[in-house]
Design a protein around this motif. Structure first.
Motif, PDB file in Angstrom:
ATOM      1  N   SER A 135      16.333 -15.430  51.169  1.00 31.19           N
ATOM      2  CA  SER A 135      15.638 -16.336  52.558  1.00 31.19           C
ATOM      3  C   SER A 135      14.716 -17.090  52.168  1.00 31.19           C
ATOM      4  N   LEU A 136      13.885 -17.488  50.594  1.00 26.60           N
ATOM      5  CA  LEU A 136      13.008 -17.800  50.883  1.00 26.60           C
ATOM      6  C   LEU A 136      13.623 -19.852  50.373  1.00 26.60           C
ATOM      7  N   ARG A 483       4.099 -30.384  48.096  1.00 20.96           N
ATOM      8  CA  ARG A 483       4.701 -29.433  48.774  1.00 20.96           C
ATOM      9  C   ARG A 483       5.592 -28.517  48.321  1.00 20.96           C
ATOM     10  N   SER A 484       6.279 -29.656  47.791  1.00 23.30           N
ATOM     11  CA  SER A 484       8.198 -28.825  46.717  1.00 23.30           C
ATOM     12  C   SER A 484       7.894 -28.664  45.956  1.00 23.30           C
ATOM     13  N   ASN A 485       6.186 -28.566  45.162  1.00 20.32           N
ATOM     14  CA  ASN A 485       6.136 -27.061  43.657  1.00 20.32           C
ATOM     15  C   ASN A 485       4.956 -26.468  45.085  1.00 20.32           C
ATOM     16  N   SER A 486       4.986 -25.958  45.439  1.00 16.74           N
ATOM     17  CA  SER A 486       4.593 -25.081  46.532  1.00 16.74           C
ATOM     18  C   SER A 486       5.859 -23.124  46.754  1.00 16.74           C
ATOM     19  N   GLY A 487       6.680 -24.673  47.394  1.00 10.56           N
ATOM     20  CA  GLY A 487       7.745 -24.035  47.061  1.00 10.56           C
ATOM     21  C   GLY A 487       8.314 -23.376  45.926  1.00 10.56           C
ATOM     22  N   LEU A 488       8.478 -23.556  44.979  1.00 13.28           N
ATOM     23  CA  LEU A 488       9.180 -23.420  44.255  1.00 13.28           C
ATOM     24  C   LEU A 488       7.915 -22.417  43.037  1.00 13.28           C
ATOM     25  N   PHE A 489       6.673 -22.698  43.675  1.00 17.37           N
ATOM     26  CA  PHE A 489       6.089 -21.593  43.534  1.00 17.37           C
ATOM     27  C   PHE A 489       6.007 -20.574  43.668  1.00 17.37           C
TER      28      PHE A 489
END
Length: 614
Positions: A135-136, A483-489
């Motif tokens: 889902s993530l 913001r993109s890196n937050s999703g990867l984190f």
């Protein structure tokens, strides 16, 4: 079993979470390795989906490595702690005639059974983790909406092997150490029985510390941001292992904090004595917290520094004064107006096709507003049917002078490679083309350099649309990257962070629940039940402080290479807010768990516990 159920339950929880974490990661990795693409997709969409699968597979590979590390570390330390807590029980068995081999066999058999139970519980947790990760990654846009991770028998077996074998290894090492202590030493809790820093613990702690120091020195010497980032990821693991193994040395120093803060207070003195006397228990509780803080703060700082470095790099590479979100022409107050229009482009060479964006530029204006120069070739030759390889594709093996087949809109042409740009942290610019080749449409922004003696603010007021200074524009680029890196984190550390957090609570509950006799003695000596719970609460707070400080030291070592990079401290992002949040949450959660467990452990009458023990 009735008196030690909390130890066995804690061991089962550790195995179940570890198996579930590894299983979900392996199941997702197997599904991304065999992408299923529905019929009817265009070539462009198929390429974009495959690109997303490749990115997800890379991320999941790192996630599986972290999952295996956490599982091995937490499960082995948890099972080792269960053996240590049963030292007196093992001494009694030795006293009535049990041999060392029998004790080892008994403990290994117990560990095997607990590992199997934990595995059975962990498989459904793995399915839940697979659903959460799917889902993530779909929400992040890395995987398509139709993605599904089917049941993979190999992933389940691999997770089971990791969980059970780690449990057996952790117990076997601790059982071998415990069996070497004589029965009388175990029963009387002599210095030999209480010794925490064993030879192997010194070996692993100092070895990991040496590796960490060498890696930090290498990151400092490299003075390269990417190298510093990669080395930092390894430092987080080696540093966590080193300080977890050597934490019994630090715990006695921190154990004096309660008495130093609350001088002359009986409860603080008892808490200090508890931490100093039970160094092994305190170190076992602090270990998962060290790993949690080191990994979470270190990774977040790494991702944040990378995003910040993108903005710093762009600000230093651009010599313009303003950035406008639409086309601007040169005028009396505008010395240079470099228009950059992004359009979809398809680039083919040999049997490889890349679907990306091409940036239409005017070479002369681009060179006047950018410091970046081609690694090979010249942008002055970017005219007619030519193409320049941008920073995002600089490492993909394109050759100067080669011919590429490019498609722009409905037009397909053969273009000669006339320049190859150097790599940068910002990989959004893949190909540069002459503006004469641009099809209709596209997204345009203009870099404006004002005429000498003219204030940029005065020019900005008359341009209309969204106008930013280069500093503001670069900061926005860094924020977008963050913001993109937050999703990867979240994808990388989400489930792993939850596992480590639960392991912290699990260690607190296991260690506190096993202190019923100690609490009973304290109450027989005159302490009230509330005072005993307060002592446990202060001890847990002390251990949290130790764990957070040591974990922060690991994170600082991981970020040291970034500070030594080409952008220095300007690219260093220290997550103070996250560190404060983790510290506050750890104090609350660990304190609540310790207080609740101590409250439950002190429910029976002290006399009944002491009489039963005798």
């Amino acid at each position: 079993m009735r008196t030690r159920w909390h130890l066995f339950a804690g061991a089962v929880v550790a195995v179940a979470l570890g198996v579930g974490l590894v299983q979900s990661g392996l199941q997702m990795l197997a599904a991304t390795d065999r992408p299923a693409l529905p019929a009817g997709l265009s070539a462009y969409d198929r390429a974009r989906v495959r690109e997303g699968y490749v990115g997800a597979a890379t991320l999941l590979g790192m996630s599986v490595m972290l999952a295996v590390f956490l599982t091995v570390f937490i499960v082995s330390t948890t099972f080792g702690f269960t053996v240590v807590q049963r030292r007196r029980e093992l001494g009694l068995l030795r006293l009535v005639g049990a041999q060392r081999g029998y004790l080892c066999l008994m403990l290994v058999t117990e560990a095997g059974l607990l590992g199997l139970i934990g595995t059975v519980v962990g498989v459904p947790l793995g399915l839940l983790g697979t659903w959460a990760q799917s889902s993530l990654l779909i929400k992040l846009g890395m995987l398509p909406s139709w993605f599904d991770a089917p049941w993979d028998q190999g992933a389940v077996w691999a997770a089971m092997i990791v969980g059970v074998s780690t449990a057996l290894a952790g117990v076997l090492a601790a059982a071998w150490r415990a069996s070497r202590i004589s029965a009388l030493e175990a029963l009387t809790e002599s210095r030999a029985a209480q010794r925490v820093m064993t030879g192997w613990r010194w070996f692993w702690g100092l070895s990991a510390a040496f590796c960490t120091v060498v890696l930090v020195i290498a990151a400092q010497a490299a003075r390269d941001l990417v190298a510093g980032l990669m080395i930092g990821l390894v430092v987080m693991i080696t540093g966590s292992v080193a300080l977890s193994q050597l934490s019994p040395i630090v715990v006695p120093l921190a154990g004096r904090l309660p008495a130093a803060v609350l001088r002359g207070n009986l409860i603080a003195d008892l808490a200090r004595a508890g931490v100093l006397h039970a160094v092994r228990r305190s170190a076992a509780t602090a270990a998962p917290l060290i790993v949690l803080v080191g990994l979470v703060v270190g990774l977040w700082g790494t991702f944040g520094s990378l995003a910040k470095a993108v903005g710093v790099e762009q600000e230093r590479l651009i010599t313009a004064d303003l950035v406008v979100d639409h086309a601007i022409q040169r005028g009396p107050d505008i010395a240079v107006a470099s228009q950059q229009t992004a359009v979809p482009i398809t680039v083919s060479r040999g049997g490889t096709t890349v679907y990306s964006e091409g940036i239409g530029i005017d070479p002369a204006a681009y060179l006047q507003t950018h410091k970046l120069r081609p690694r090979t070739g010249s942008l002055d030759r970017l005219t007619g049917r030519t193409i320049a390889i941008g920073p995002g594709m600089a490492a993909e093996g394109y050759k100067l002078g080669s011919t590429l087949k490019i498609a722009l809109g409905n037009r397909t042409v053969l273009a000669k490679v006339v320049a190859i740009m150097p790599e940068t942290l910002d990989v959004s610019e893949n190909f540069f083309i002459p503006r004469a080749l641009l099809p209709a449409g596209g997204r345009t922004e203009t870099l404006v350099k004002v005429a000498p003696g003219i204030e940029p603010s005065r020019v900005a007021a008359g341009l209309g649309g969204k106008v930013q200074t280069v500093g503001e524009w670069a900061e926005d680029r860094g924020a977008a990257q963050q913001r993109s890196n937050s999703g990867l984190f979240a994808a990388l550390m989400g489930l792993a962070g939850i596992f480590a957090a639960v392991a912290v609570v699990n260690a607190v509950v296991m260690s506190t629940a096993d202190r019923r006799r100690e609490f009973a003695l304290a109450r027989m000596a005159g302490l009230t039940r509330a005072q005993v719970v307060t002592v446990a609460l202060i001890e847990s707070a002390t251990v949290v402080i130790v764990g957070v400080l040591l974990g922060s030291l690991v994170a600082a070592a991981a970020l040291a290479g970034i500070a030594a990079g080409p952008y220095g401290l300007a690219a260093l992002a220290i997550p103070w807010r996250l560190l404060g949040l983790i510290f506050s949450a750890a104090l609350i959660v660990v304190g609540a768990a310790a207080a609740f467990t101590a409250q439950q452990a002190t429910r029976p009458q002290p006399v009944s516990l002491l009489a039963a023990r005798e």
